[in-house]
Design an enzyme around this catalytic site. Sequence first.
Site, mmCIF file in Angstrom:
data_model
loop_
_atom_site.group_PDB
_atom_site.id
_atom_site.type_symbol
_atom_site.label_atom_id
_atom_site.label_comp_id
_atom_site.label_asym_id
_atom_site.label_seq_id
_atom_site.Cartn_x
_atom_site.Cartn_y
_atom_site.Cartn_z
ATOM 1 N N SER A 31 0.831 -1.214 0.000
ATOM 2 C CA SER A 31 0.000 0.000 0.000
ATOM 3 C C SER A 31 0.860 1.255 0.000
ATOM 4 O O SER A 31 0.355 2.362 0.117
ATOM 5 C CB SER A 31 -0.927 0.005 1.224
ATOM 6 O OG SER A 31 -0.180 -0.094 2.413
ATOM 7 N N ASN A 117 -2.063 -2.059 13.308
ATOM 8 C CA ASN A 117 -3.508 -1.774 13.318
ATOM 9 C C ASN A 117 -3.821 -0.474 14.052
ATOM 10 O O ASN A 117 -4.581 0.359 13.562
ATOM 11 C CB ASN A 117 -4.280 -2.931 13.960
ATOM 12 C CG ASN A 117 -4.104 -4.229 13.191
ATOM 13 O OD1 ASN A 117 -3.502 -4.233 12.123
ATOM 14 N ND2 ASN A 117 -4.617 -5.325 13.731
ATOM 15 N N THR A 162 -38.759 27.715 -10.036
ATOM 16 C CA THR A 162 -39.058 26.388 -9.516
ATOM 17 C C THR A 162 -39.415 25.560 -10.740
ATOM 18 O O THR A 162 -39.984 26.100 -11.696
ATOM 19 C CB THR A 162 -40.243 26.364 -8.520
ATOM 20 O OG1 THR A 162 -41.451 26.580 -9.262
ATOM 21 C CG2 THR A 162 -40.139 27.416 -7.442
ATOM 22 N N HIS A 163 -39.061 24.287 -10.723
ATOM 23 C CA HIS A 163 -39.231 23.402 -11.892
ATOM 24 C C HIS A 163 -38.560 23.999 -13.129
ATOM 25 O O HIS A 163 -39.020 23.770 -14.243
ATOM 26 C CB HIS A 163 -40.716 23.150 -12.199
ATOM 27 C CG HIS A 163 -41.550 22.858 -10.995
ATOM 28 N ND1 HIS A 163 -41.775 21.587 -10.533
ATOM 29 C CD2 HIS A 163 -42.169 23.691 -10.116
ATOM 30 C CE1 HIS A 163 -42.517 21.641 -9.438
ATOM 31 N NE2 HIS A 163 -42.765 22.904 -9.159
ATOM 32 N N SER A 284 -13.201 26.488 -28.087
ATOM 33 C CA SER A 284 -13.374 25.232 -28.813
ATOM 34 C C SER A 284 -12.280 25.130 -29.857
ATOM 35 O O SER A 284 -11.871 26.128 -30.451
ATOM 36 C CB SER A 284 -14.743 25.223 -29.488
ATOM 37 O OG SER A 284 -14.744 24.327 -30.582
ATOM 38 N N LYS A 290 -16.860 29.868 -29.804
ATOM 39 C CA LYS A 290 -17.251 29.249 -28.540
ATOM 40 C C LYS A 290 -16.497 29.813 -27.334
ATOM 41 O O LYS A 290 -15.312 30.118 -27.398
ATOM 42 C CB LYS A 290 -17.014 27.731 -28.591
ATOM 43 C CG LYS A 290 -18.100 26.928 -29.264
ATOM 44 C CD LYS A 290 -19.493 27.153 -28.708
ATOM 45 C CE LYS A 290 -19.811 26.307 -27.494
ATOM 46 N NZ LYS A 290 -19.825 24.886 -27.708
ATOM 47 N N ASN A 292 -16.711 28.417 -23.501
ATOM 48 C CA ASN A 292 -17.388 27.447 -22.640
ATOM 49 C C ASN A 292 -17.059 27.682 -21.165
ATOM 50 O O ASN A 292 -15.892 27.812 -20.819
ATOM 51 C CB ASN A 292 -16.958 26.026 -23.002
ATOM 52 C CG ASN A 292 -17.262 25.689 -24.452
ATOM 53 O OD1 ASN A 292 -18.275 26.133 -24.992
ATOM 54 N ND2 ASN A 292 -16.383 24.928 -25.081
ATOM 55 N N GLU A 297 -18.690 22.823 -15.480
ATOM 56 C CA GLU A 297 -18.885 21.423 -15.874
ATOM 57 C C GLU A 297 -17.874 20.521 -15.190
ATOM 58 O O GLU A 297 -18.192 19.403 -14.768
ATOM 59 C CB GLU A 297 -18.714 21.279 -17.386
ATOM 60 C CG GLU A 297 -19.834 21.927 -18.167
ATOM 61 C CD GLU A 297 -19.431 22.097 -19.606
ATOM 62 O OE1 GLU A 297 -19.742 21.233 -20.426
ATOM 63 O OE2 GLU A 297 -18.763 23.105 -19.912
ATOM 64 N N TYR A 324 -9.781 -5.482 13.238
ATOM 65 C CA TYR A 324 -9.132 -4.988 12.018
ATOM 66 C C TYR A 324 -9.197 -6.057 10.944
ATOM 67 O O TYR A 324 -9.002 -7.246 11.214
ATOM 68 C CB TYR A 324 -7.656 -4.638 12.290
ATOM 69 C CG TYR A 324 -6.919 -4.261 11.022
ATOM 70 C CD1 TYR A 324 -6.977 -2.970 10.509
ATOM 71 C CD2 TYR A 324 -6.200 -5.225 10.303
ATOM 72 C CE1 TYR A 324 -6.330 -2.635 9.323
ATOM 73 C CE2 TYR A 324 -5.555 -4.899 9.118
ATOM 74 C CZ TYR A 324 -5.622 -3.601 8.633
ATOM 75 O OH TYR A 324 -4.995 -3.270 7.451
ATOM 76 N N LYS A 332 -7.837 4.463 2.736
ATOM 77 C CA LYS A 332 -7.079 5.700 2.543
ATOM 78 C C LYS A 332 -7.307 6.326 1.184
ATOM 79 O O LYS A 332 -7.464 7.547 1.060
ATOM 80 C CB LYS A 332 -5.590 5.417 2.723
ATOM 81 C CG LYS A 332 -5.213 5.154 4.136
ATOM 82 C CD LYS A 332 -3.907 4.382 4.208
ATOM 83 C CE LYS A 332 -3.973 3.288 5.211
ATOM 84 N NZ LYS A 332 -4.894 2.211 4.874
HETATM 85 N N1 ARG Z 1 -1.145 -1.155 5.287
HETATM 86 C C1 ARG Z 1 -2.053 -1.539 6.284
HETATM 87 C C2 ARG Z 1 -3.359 -0.707 6.165
HETATM 88 O O1 ARG Z 1 -3.324 0.256 5.526
HETATM 89 C C3 ARG Z 1 -1.465 -1.310 7.624
HETATM 90 C C4 ARG Z 1 -2.040 -2.194 8.664
HETATM 91 C C5 ARG Z 1 -1.624 -3.594 8.405
HETATM 92 N N2 ARG Z 1 -2.029 -4.449 9.450
HETATM 93 C C6 ARG Z 1 -1.926 -5.768 9.364
HETATM 94 N N3 ARG Z 1 -2.371 -6.458 10.363
HETATM 95 N N4 ARG Z 1 -1.446 -6.324 8.303
HETATM 96 O O2 ARG Z 1 -4.375 -1.042 6.694
#
Ligand code: ARG
Length: 479
Positions: A31, A117, A162-163, A284, A290, A292, A297, A324, A332
Site C-alpha cells: 500500500s 492496526n 421552480t421546476h 473550442s 465558442k 465554454n 462542468e 481490524y 485511505k
Molecule cells: N497497510 C495496512 C493498512 O493500511 C497497515 C495495517 C496492516 N495491518 C496488518 N495487520 N497487516 O491497513
Amino acid sequence: MDETDPVSGGGLWGGRFKEGMAEAMEPLNRSLDVDRRLWREDIEGSRAWARALEGAGVVSPDEGSTLREGLHRVEERLSSGIPTGVRDEDIHSLVERLLREEVGEVAGKLHTGRSRNDQVATDLRLWGMRAATRVEARLDEVVESLLGLAERGVDLILPGYTHLQQGQPVRASHWVLSHTWPLLRDRDRIRNARDGAGILPLGSGALAGCPFPVDREALRDELGFHGLSENSMDAVSDRDWIAEFVFAGALIGVHLSRIGEDLLLFSSREFAFLRIGDGYSTGSSLMPQKRNPDVAELIRGKAARLHGNLTATLTLLKGLPTGYNRDLQEDKGFLFDTVDTLMMALPALAGAIASIEFRPEGVERARDPELLATDLADVLVRKGVPFRTSHEIIGALVREAEDRGVRLTELPVEVFEAAHPALAEGVREVFDWERSVEARDLPGGTSRRAIEAQLLEARRRLATETTKHLDPIGSSSDE
Ligand code: ARG
C-alpha cells in the site's frame, strides 16, 4: 527466508514464514504508493510512542532518545521525498526499516505493544484532522466569494425558478445566498468529521490493548487528539469518521454541482444573466466563437468522484467481521481522493465566482411580468377574497393574456376590472419588481433588509473560530 527482505515483511512479520511472498501477491499487498502520504504522521506517532515506551519503562531513557533522534533523521531523509523503487509493504514498514538503518538493533524495540492496526488508524486520523482544516479553509474561500457576489447582486432582481420555470422575482443576492448556506452547513460537517477523527486509537495494540503501562493521556496530548478511544477492538476498526468525512465531501459535491448547473444555465446565451471570467472559460478547437464555462462542468463532473468515494467507503465497511481486517487498507485511497478533489475544485470555484459579472440587460430581457401574478392574487387577498378564489381569477387573466398573445401587463384595465372589481385600481402598481421583492420582508425573505440580515449572519458564521486545538502541527500540506 531473508528477514530483511522489504517485500516479505522487512523483519516485521517474516519469522514464521519459510518462503518469501509470491510475486503476484506483492502489488496486491503493498500500500506504499497510497499510504506514503502518511510518512510525517507515521513518524510523529512513532516519536510519541517511543516517549510513551520510555515512560512505561520498556525502553531506557538512552534508548528512548536514540529512537527519537533516529526518527528525526528518518524525517529529514523522507522530507526530500520517498525514493522511487522502494519495495516496502507500507509506510510503517518503510519508516521502521529506515530507522533500523539509522540506529541499528534498538529500532526493533519501537514496535513493542504497538500494532500496525492501531498505528495506521492513528496516522490516518492525524492526517484527517489536518486535511479537514485545509478543506475548511478552502470552503471558506468559496463562501467568501459567494458573499462578494451576493453583495454585488443586491440591486438586481432576477426571475426566481421552480421546476426551472420562472416563478417569482428575487434579488440576485437571494439566489447567491441560497448556494451559500449549504456550504456553511458543509463547513460544520467537515468540522464534525475532524472532531470524529480526533479520537486517539494508539495504545490499542492489534485488538486487545497494550500490556505495558503507557500513558495514553500523555500520548493524546502530545499528538493533539481531543479524546481517547474507549475500546481497543473498536479503535482498530472504527472508520466512522472517514465515512463522515467522505459523506461531507459527497454532499459538497451535490452543492458544487448545483452551483455549477446554475452557472451553466445562467451564463448561456438563452439566459445571459451573468458572465464567468475568461480565466475560468475555455474555447473550442473547432468553433471559433465558442466560450465554454468549463469550470462549472468540471466541478459538476468532480462530484461523481466524491459520490463514488462515499459509496466505496460504505461498501468497504459493510459486512466486515469484528476487529481490524486487511480490507481496511483501501480506506485511505477514498479519503485522499475526496480531499484532493475538494482541494482542487474549491479554489477553482472560488476564483470563478469572484470573476462573475452580472448582466442586467440579459436579466431584463428574461423577466416576464407573469412573475408578478402571485402579487396580483395578493391584491385581492388583501381585499378579503379567499386566496383560492383569487388564484383562480388571476390564473384566468394569465390565460386571457396568453390567448391574446400579449403580456399580462398589456391587458386593458377593463379586463382586470371585469375579472374582479377590486382590480379596477392599484393593478399597475403591482407590476413593479422592486415592490414585489420588498414585500417579502420576513426573516429569510428577499427584501433588501432581509438580504442584509442574511449577509450579516453569513459573515458572522464565517468568522467563527475554527477548532484550532485539534490541529497543532503541520496544517498547510501533506506532501
Ligand atoms: N497497510 C495496512 C493498512 O493500511 C497497515 C495495517 C496492516 N495491518 C496488518 N495487520 N497487516 O491497513
